[in-house]
Design a protein around this motif. Structure first.
Motif, short mmCIF file in Angstrom:
data_model
loop_
_atom_site.label_atom_id
_atom_site.label_comp_id
_atom_site.label_asym_id
_atom_site.label_seq_id
_atom_site.Cartn_x
_atom_site.Cartn_y
_atom_site.Cartn_z
N ASP A 1 -9.62 1.38 0.86
CA ASP A 1 -10.66 1.05 1.79
C ASP A 1 -11.63 0.34 0.42
OD1 ASP A 1 -11.93 3.82 0.61
OD2 ASP A 1 -11.52 4.35 2.76
N GLY B 1 -7.72 4.32 -3.34
CA GLY B 1 -6.21 3.46 -2.12
C GLY B 1 -5.97 2.76 -3.17
N VAL C 1 0.79 -0.84 -0.21
CA VAL C 1 0.37 -0.11 0.17
C VAL C 1 1.26 1.30 0.17
CG1 VAL C 1 -1.56 1.37 1.20
CG2 VAL C 1 -1.72 -1.30 1.30
N THR D 1 -0.75 4.29 -0.49
CA THR D 1 -1.59 5.90 0.48
C THR D 1 -1.54 5.20 1.64
OG1 THR D 1 -3.45 4.09 -0.07
CG2 THR D 1 -2.74 6.35 -2.00
N LEU D 2 -2.22 6.85 1.93
CA LEU D 2 -2.85 6.75 3.68
C LEU D 2 -3.70 5.57 4.24
CD1 LEU D 2 -2.86 10.32 4.46
CD2 LEU D 2 -0.85 9.23 5.03
N GLN D 3 -3.78 5.38 3.34
CA GLN D 3 -5.25 3.78 3.36
C GLN D 3 -5.89 3.54 2.40
OE1 GLN D 3 -7.83 5.58 6.77
NE2 GLN D 3 -9.57 5.76 4.96
N ASP E 1 1.18 -1.84 4.72
CA ASP E 1 0.95 -3.00 4.30
C ASP E 1 0.66 -3.86 3.10
OD1 ASP E 1 -0.06 -2.44 7.27
OD2 ASP E 1 -2.05 -2.06 6.86
N ARG F 1 -9.53 -2.16 5.95
CA ARG F 1 -8.76 -1.58 5.64
C ARG F 1 -7.79 -1.66 5.73
NH1 ARG F 1 -11.08 4.87 8.52
NH2 ARG F 1 -12.99 5.23 7.31
N LEU F 2 -6.37 -0.99 5.28
CA LEU F 2 -5.33 -1.24 4.96
C LEU F 2 -4.11 -0.30 4.84
CD1 LEU F 2 -4.64 -3.66 2.04
CD2 LEU F 2 -4.92 -4.40 3.98
N HIS F 3 -3.25 0.36 5.66
CA HIS F 3 -2.72 0.91 5.91
C HIS F 3 -1.21 1.15 5.21
CE1 HIS F 3 -5.43 1.22 9.12
NE2 HIS F 3 -5.37 2.38 9.18
N ARG F 4 -0.32 2.27 4.94
CA ARG F 4 0.97 2.58 4.49
C ARG F 4 1.66 2.05 4.60
NH1 ARG F 4 3.79 8.59 2.89
NH2 ARG F 4 4.81 7.61 1.44
#
Length: 251
Positions: free
Chosen positions: A190, A194, A184, A186-188, A221, A216-219
């Protein structure tokens, strides 16, 4: 320092100063991963080479020619068939694209071209005001316009060595990246927004990705790409994918 601030905040230079502030803010968001460098598309207009590829981000270059297109639809976890076709005869661009090409400003993302153009115009406007002074009313009109006119060829020269970093690559079909692990960027990620990157041995492929069921995934991940539908890729956390595979083996 005060003289410099007075120079950049005085009219008409303040017009370019405001635009430059927007440019600086945009690049800060790019560095944070909140915005894409191709936010406004590409200014790769030399020769009309272009490409499209199933939500896969790619760069276009001034030296590339050709046309690639792939499309397909997935059903559940099973992607549909995608295909590509090429056309070596590229049509000459018209309108805004033709203008950019004729000015020698193509071959890089539009955002980069505009950033360099505004920076050059800002510096030239400061110089013009310092040389001409602000005593006459005509200077207020002539200085920014003259700065913009001169900034165009200056920008074309500055962009020339940067075009090598934006080369045309074949757009892979969605089946080429299904089942791969992405990271990932981007910041997250969803259900609505993304982006993620897949290593391809080069600069990497930037994909438009989404999650389902509120995940949700975060930067940073890592996620598994398992489906493609409506021009985006669907991903799930790697640990969730491994758990599902273990359950399938046990059943």
């Amino acid at each position: 320092m005060s003289e410099f601030l007075n120079a950049i905040l005085a009219f008409p230079t303040v017009i370019y100063t405001i635009l430059l502030g927007v440019v600086v803010g945009y690049w800060l968001f790019v560095l944070l991963g909140a915005l894409d460098i191709n936010l406004l598309g590409d200014a790769d207009l030399d020769g009309g080479g272009h490409g499209h590829g199933d939500g896969v981000g790619h760069h276009h270059g001034a030296d590339g020619h050709g046309h690639g297109h792939g499309h397909g639809h997935g059903d559940g976890h099973h992607p549909g068939d995608g295909h590509h076709h090429g056309d070596g005869d590229a049509e000459a661009p018209g309108g805004f694209a033709g203008l950019i090409q004729s000015l020698g400003l193509g071959g890089v993302p539009v955002t980069l071209m505009l950033s360099v153009l505004i920076l050059a115009g800002w510096g030239l406007c400061i110089a013009a005001v310092q040389v001409l002074g602000v005593g006459a009313a005509w200077v207020v009109v002539v200085a920014p316009l003259a700065a913009l006119v001169v900034a165009v060829p200056v920008t074309a020269v500055l962009l020339r060595p940067l075009r090598r970093f934006f080369v045309t690559v074949a757009a892979p079909g969605h089946r080429d990246v299904l089942g791969k692990i992405c990271t990932v960027t981007t910041l997250q990620v969803d259900e609505r927004y993304g982006q993620a990157e897949v290593a391809d041995g080069g600069a990497g492929l930037v994909l438009q990705v989404r999650t389902v069921a509120g995940a949700r995934l975060h930067r940073g991940d890592r996620a598994l790409i398992y489906d493609y539908k409506d021009e985006v890729f669907y991903v799930e956390p790697v640990n969730q994918a491994l758990q599902r595979d273990l359950e399938n083996l046990e059943s």
